[in-house]
Design a protein around this motif. Structure first.
Motif, PDB file in Angstrom:
ATOM      1  N   SER A 137       0.803  -1.225   0.000  1.00 16.56           N
ATOM      2  CA  SER A 137       0.000   0.000   0.000  1.00 16.56           C
ATOM      3  C   SER A 137       0.835   1.273   0.000  1.00 16.56           C
ATOM      4  CB  SER A 137      -0.962  -0.005   1.195  1.00 16.56           C
ATOM      5  OG  SER A 137      -1.889  -1.066   1.055  1.00 16.56           O
ATOM      6  N   ASN A 138       2.037   1.240   0.523  1.00 17.56           N
ATOM      7  CA  ASN A 138       2.901   2.422   0.561  1.00 17.56           C
ATOM      8  C   ASN A 138       3.724   2.617  -0.712  1.00 17.56           C
ATOM      9  OD1 ASN A 138       2.042   3.025   3.149  1.00 17.56           O
ATOM     10  ND2 ASN A 138       3.655   1.804   4.092  1.00 17.56           N
ATOM     11  N   ASN A 139       3.643   1.695  -1.661  1.00 16.57           N
ATOM     12  CA  ASN A 139       4.454   1.764  -2.876  1.00 16.57           C
ATOM     13  C   ASN A 139       3.751   2.624  -3.934  1.00 16.57           C
ATOM     14  OD1 ASN A 139       6.089   1.349  -5.088  1.00 16.57           O
ATOM     15  ND2 ASN A 139       6.250  -0.853  -4.812  1.00 16.57           N
ATOM     16  N   LEU A 140       3.871   3.934  -3.766  1.00 12.77           N
ATOM     17  CA  LEU A 140       3.148   4.871  -4.623  1.00 12.77           C
ATOM     18  C   LEU A 140       3.586   4.811  -6.079  1.00 12.77           C
ATOM     19  CD1 LEU A 140       2.983   7.923  -2.206  1.00 12.77           C
ATOM     20  CD2 LEU A 140       1.325   6.067  -2.512  1.00 12.77           C
ATOM     21  N   LYS A 141       4.882   4.608  -6.333  1.00 10.29           N
ATOM     22  CA  LYS A 141       5.367   4.543  -7.711  1.00 10.29           C
ATOM     23  C   LYS A 141       4.763   3.359  -8.455  1.00 10.29           C
ATOM     24  CE  LYS A 141       9.745   6.900  -6.938  1.00 10.29           C
ATOM     25  NZ  LYS A 141      11.197   6.789  -6.903  1.00 10.29           N
ATOM     26  N   CYS A 142       4.704   2.221  -7.807  1.00 10.38           N
ATOM     27  CA  CYS A 142       4.125   1.035  -8.453  1.00 10.38           C
ATOM     28  C   CYS A 142       2.629   1.231  -8.678  1.00 10.38           C
ATOM     29  CB  CYS A 142       4.391  -0.212  -7.600  1.00 10.38           C
ATOM     30  SG  CYS A 142       3.839  -1.723  -8.383  1.00 10.38           S
ATOM     31  N   LYS A 143       1.965   1.849  -7.723  1.00  8.67           N
ATOM     32  CA  LYS A 143       0.533   2.086  -7.874  1.00  8.67           C
ATOM     33  C   LYS A 143       0.254   3.014  -9.060  1.00  8.67           C
ATOM     34  CE  LYS A 143      -1.616   2.646  -3.817  1.00  8.67           C
ATOM     35  NZ  LYS A 143      -1.895   2.855  -2.381  1.00  8.67           N
ATOM     36  N   ARG A 144       1.131   4.009  -9.271  1.00  5.62           N
ATOM     37  CA  ARG A 144       0.983   4.894 -10.436  1.00  5.62           C
ATOM     38  C   ARG A 144       1.177   4.108 -11.735  1.00  5.62           C
ATOM     39  NH1 ARG A 144       3.479   8.829  -7.225  1.00  5.62           N
ATOM     40  NH2 ARG A 144       5.546   8.380  -8.045  1.00  5.62           N
ATOM     41  N   ALA A 145       2.157   3.216 -11.741  1.00  6.14           N
ATOM     42  CA  ALA A 145       2.395   2.401 -12.939  1.00  6.14           C
ATOM     43  C   ALA A 145       1.191   1.518 -13.233  1.00  6.14           C
ATOM     44  CB  ALA A 145       3.653   1.555 -12.774  1.00  6.14           C
ATOM     45  N   MET A 146       0.624   0.923 -12.211  1.00  4.32           N
ATOM     46  CA  MET A 146      -0.546   0.059 -12.414  1.00  4.32           C
ATOM     47  C   MET A 146      -1.700   0.867 -13.005  1.00  4.32           C
ATOM     48  SD  MET A 146       0.595  -2.808 -11.614  1.00  4.32           S
ATOM     49  CE  MET A 146      -0.290  -4.181 -10.971  1.00  4.32           C
ATOM     50  N   SER A 147      -1.881   2.070 -12.521  1.00  5.21           N
ATOM     51  CA  SER A 147      -2.938   2.941 -13.031  1.00  5.21           C
ATOM     52  C   SER A 147      -2.702   3.283 -14.503  1.00  5.21           C
ATOM     53  CB  SER A 147      -2.996   4.210 -12.186  1.00  5.21           C
ATOM     54  OG  SER A 147      -3.961   5.083 -12.693  1.00  5.21           O
ATOM     55  N   LYS A 148      -1.459   3.593 -14.869  1.00  8.26           N
ATOM     56  CA  LYS A 148      -1.139   3.914 -16.261  1.00  8.26           C
ATOM     57  C   LYS A 148      -1.411   2.741 -17.189  1.00  8.26           C
ATOM     58  CE  LYS A 148       2.432   7.371 -15.349  1.00  8.26           C
ATOM     59  NZ  LYS A 148       3.871   7.670 -15.425  1.00  8.26           N
ATOM     60  N   LEU A 149      -1.332   1.528 -16.657  1.00  6.70           N
ATOM     61  CA  LEU A 149      -1.539   0.322 -17.453  1.00  6.70           C
ATOM     62  C   LEU A 149      -2.995  -0.144 -17.419  1.00  6.70           C
ATOM     63  CD1 LEU A 149       1.718  -1.417 -16.331  1.00  6.70           C
ATOM     64  CD2 LEU A 149       1.144  -0.842 -18.692  1.00  6.70           C
ATOM     65  N   ASP A 150      -3.873   0.682 -16.871  1.00  5.39           N
ATOM     66  CA  ASP A 150      -5.311   0.372 -16.772  1.00  5.39           C
ATOM     67  C   ASP A 150      -5.618  -0.824 -15.891  1.00  5.39           C
ATOM     68  OD1 ASP A 150      -6.000   2.545 -18.422  1.00  5.39           O
ATOM     69  OD2 ASP A 150      -5.622   1.349 -20.217  1.00  5.39           O
ATOM     70  N   PHE A 151      -4.758  -1.070 -14.893  1.00  2.10           N
ATOM     71  CA  PHE A 151      -5.109  -2.037 -13.863  1.00  2.10           C
ATOM     72  C   PHE A 151      -6.097  -1.344 -12.930  1.00  2.10           C
ATOM     73  CE2 PHE A 151      -1.511  -4.351 -15.310  1.00  2.10           C
ATOM     74  CZ  PHE A 151      -1.575  -5.633 -14.777  1.00  2.10           C
ATOM     75  N   ARG A 152      -7.091  -2.074 -12.477  1.00  2.12           N
ATOM     76  CA  ARG A 152      -8.108  -1.513 -11.594  1.00  2.12           C
ATOM     77  C   ARG A 152      -7.831  -1.920 -10.154  1.00  2.12           C
ATOM     78  NH1 ARG A 152     -13.187  -4.250 -12.088  1.00  2.12           N
ATOM     79  NH2 ARG A 152     -13.499  -4.353  -9.868  1.00  2.12           N
TER      80      ARG A 152
END
Length: 179
Positions: A137-152
């Motif tokens: 949950s604290n991994n903001l960079k990975c969460k941004r990448a997932m969002s850019k890849l249209d992961f929900r």
């Protein structure tokens, strides 16, 4: 997973090739770096211990439960990190995506580029319907990448694992094959 031989997947600037035994020094360099493994599930303090990770990569291929790739320059002279699919389940047509990248290559868009290639491979070649990502949950960079890849974002598993003696929460992301 089919047992066909995978040579390489490529973008305009990167190549994903199967990880080989001679990659052990680069894998050790990455997975012993405190910044690289901050949000990663394993770390190694010796070259000898890194053999465990190399066995993991080999066992995925051998058992048909996934595949991980070395992320390299097109000429195969620079090792950037590793990425792939594990926990592949053919019955349910799903797998978990993962990656790590040497810190000197952060911020160059490599992760998004590579994960898109892996998603395409999972959907188009392996016939997957769902690709999951479990992100601290604290991994903001990975969460941004997932969002850019249209992961929900599907939800958060609160205090679901212990890491370094502390409970951590994991956000669950998923991408569904639109075809």
């Amino acid at each position: 997973m089919e047992n066909s031989v995978i040579t390489a997947l490529k973008t305009e600037r990167l190549m994903l090739r199967p990880i080989v035994a001679s990659d052990i020094d680069a894998v050790f360099k990455g997975l012993s770096d405190p910044e690289v493994i901050k949000y990663y599930g394993v770390n190694f303090q010796s070259l000898e211990a890194t053999k465990e990770q190399m066995s993991f990569y080999e066992d995925l291929k051998k058992n048909g439960t996934g595949i991980w790739f070395a992320i390299c320059s097109l000429d195969n002279t620079v090792f950037f990190g590793a990425a792939g699919l594990n926990d592949l389940n053919q019955e349910h047509k799903k797998a978990e995506i993962g990656f790590w990248l040497m810190k000197e290559f952060w911020g160059q868009g490599i992760v998004v580029e590579v994960l898109q290639l892996i998603c395409n491979y999972g959907f188009d070649v392996l016939g997957l319907h769902r690709i999951e990502g479990f992100v601290e949950s604290n991994n903001l960079k990975c969460k941004r990448a997932m969002s850019k890849l249209d992961f929900r974002l599907e939800g958060t598993m609160i205090d679901s694992e212990i890491k370094n003696g502390e409970f951590i929460s994991l956000d669950i992301y998923a991408k569904i094959n639109a075809q």
